[in-house]
Design a protein around this motif. Sequence first.
Motif, PDB file in Angstrom:
ATOM      1  N   LYS A 188      -9.234  -7.928   2.314  1.00 34.32           N
ATOM      2  CA  LYS A 188      -8.716  -7.576   3.636  1.00 34.32           C
ATOM      3  C   LYS A 188      -8.223  -6.130   3.580  1.00 34.32           C
ATOM      4  O   LYS A 188      -9.018  -5.230   3.388  1.00 34.32           O
ATOM      5  CB  LYS A 188      -7.667  -8.574   4.090  1.00 34.32           C
ATOM      6  CG  LYS A 188      -8.252  -9.982   4.267  1.00 34.32           C
ATOM      7  CD  LYS A 188      -7.292 -10.941   4.858  1.00 34.32           C
ATOM      8  CE  LYS A 188      -7.972 -12.297   5.014  1.00 34.32           C
ATOM      9  NZ  LYS A 188      -7.100 -13.280   5.600  1.00 34.32           N
ATOM     10  N   ASP A 189      -6.939  -5.878   3.717  1.00 32.01           N
ATOM     11  CA  ASP A 189      -6.429  -4.501   3.681  1.00 32.01           C
ATOM     12  C   ASP A 189      -5.764  -4.154   2.355  1.00 32.01           C
ATOM     13  O   ASP A 189      -5.109  -3.129   2.233  1.00 32.01           O
ATOM     14  CB  ASP A 189      -5.408  -4.289   4.815  1.00 32.01           C
ATOM     15  CG  ASP A 189      -6.057  -4.378   6.187  1.00 32.01           C
ATOM     16  OD1 ASP A 189      -7.257  -4.060   6.292  1.00 32.01           O
ATOM     17  OD2 ASP A 189      -5.367  -4.770   7.143  1.00 32.01           O
ATOM     18  N   ILE A 190      -5.939  -5.000   1.361  1.00 33.80           N
ATOM     19  CA  ILE A 190      -5.271  -4.796   0.080  1.00 33.80           C
ATOM     20  C   ILE A 190      -6.303  -4.398  -0.982  1.00 33.80           C
ATOM     21  O   ILE A 190      -7.358  -5.017  -1.103  1.00 33.80           O
ATOM     22  CB  ILE A 190      -4.563  -6.090  -0.384  1.00 33.80           C
ATOM     23  CG1 ILE A 190      -3.528  -6.532   0.648  1.00 33.80           C
ATOM     24  CG2 ILE A 190      -3.907  -5.893  -1.735  1.00 33.80           C
ATOM     25  CD1 ILE A 190      -2.978  -7.916   0.381  1.00 33.80           C
ATOM     26  N   LYS A 191      -5.973  -3.351  -1.742  1.00 30.74           N
ATOM     27  CA  LYS A 191      -6.816  -2.953  -2.867  1.00 30.74           C
ATOM     28  C   LYS A 191      -6.126  -3.394  -4.152  1.00 30.74           C
ATOM     29  O   LYS A 191      -5.008  -2.972  -4.448  1.00 30.74           O
ATOM     30  CB  LYS A 191      -7.015  -1.435  -2.880  1.00 30.74           C
ATOM     31  CG  LYS A 191      -7.888  -0.960  -4.014  1.00 30.74           C
ATOM     32  CD  LYS A 191      -8.059   0.553  -3.982  1.00 30.74           C
ATOM     33  CE  LYS A 191      -8.884   1.020  -5.158  1.00 30.74           C
ATOM     34  NZ  LYS A 191      -8.978   2.479  -5.218  1.00 30.74           N
ATOM     35  N   LEU A 192      -6.771  -4.273  -4.885  1.00 34.75           N
ATOM     36  CA  LEU A 192      -6.242  -4.759  -6.157  1.00 34.75           C
ATOM     37  C   LEU A 192      -6.894  -3.956  -7.278  1.00 34.75           C
ATOM     38  O   LEU A 192      -8.056  -4.164  -7.615  1.00 34.75           O
ATOM     39  CB  LEU A 192      -6.539  -6.250  -6.325  1.00 34.75           C
ATOM     40  CG  LEU A 192      -6.062  -7.152  -5.186  1.00 34.75           C
ATOM     41  CD1 LEU A 192      -6.588  -8.566  -5.366  1.00 34.75           C
ATOM     42  CD2 LEU A 192      -4.547  -7.151  -5.128  1.00 34.75           C
ATOM     43  N   ASP A 193      -6.151  -3.004  -7.848  1.00 37.41           N
ATOM     44  CA  ASP A 193      -6.706  -2.106  -8.853  1.00 37.41           C
ATOM     45  C   ASP A 193      -7.032  -2.789 -10.171  1.00 37.41           C
ATOM     46  O   ASP A 193      -7.841  -2.310 -10.937  1.00 37.41           O
ATOM     47  CB  ASP A 193      -5.747  -0.940  -9.119  1.00 37.41           C
ATOM     48  CG  ASP A 193      -5.744   0.037  -7.960  1.00 37.41           C
ATOM     49  OD1 ASP A 193      -6.809   0.223  -7.350  1.00 37.41           O
ATOM     50  OD2 ASP A 193      -4.678   0.599  -7.674  1.00 37.41           O
ATOM     51  N   HIS A 194      -6.380  -3.875 -10.451  1.00 41.36           N
ATOM     52  CA  HIS A 194      -6.607  -4.546 -11.731  1.00 41.36           C
ATOM     53  C   HIS A 194      -7.472  -5.778 -11.553  1.00 41.36           C
ATOM     54  O   HIS A 194      -7.151  -6.851 -12.032  1.00 41.36           O
ATOM     55  CB  HIS A 194      -5.270  -4.914 -12.383  1.00 41.36           C
ATOM     56  CG  HIS A 194      -4.399  -3.719 -12.620  1.00 41.36           C
ATOM     57  ND1 HIS A 194      -4.688  -2.781 -13.570  1.00 41.36           N
ATOM     58  CD2 HIS A 194      -3.286  -3.287 -11.993  1.00 41.36           C
ATOM     59  CE1 HIS A 194      -3.774  -1.829 -13.533  1.00 41.36           C
ATOM     60  NE2 HIS A 194      -2.916  -2.114 -12.588  1.00 41.36           N
TER      61      HIS A 194
END
Length: 124
Positions: free
Chosen positions: A55-61
């Motif tokens: 959605k609008d969240i970027k999970l870098d890990h």
Amino acid sequence: MDTKITEKIIGAAIEVHKTLGPGLLESAYQECLFFELKNLGLKVKKEVSLPIIYKDIKLDHGYRIDLLVEDKIVLELKTVEAFTDVHSAQILTYMKLGNYPLGLLINFHTKLLKNGLKRFINTI
């Protein structure tokens, strides 16, 4: 051109397998294959972070690609008795998330490396 790169990758993987044999940890094969591919003059990155967009969240890990060759070929290395559907799903997911056209799943825990190779093409 990708076919020639893929042939170089497979040749390097066979060299590593022929030299080390089966039975080591995945990390040992990764380091040796990284070395061989660099010696062939290929651009190689290891442990490439692959973020997930939800959605609008970027999970870098999110995930880490074992090796990425020429910024387009994903190499997922294994040391398992046999490939499972999860292994195929994993590399396909990496290819889709990063929009990479090709992938090779390589299992170093085989008597003959040719029996531990599986090629994937990203059709999306």
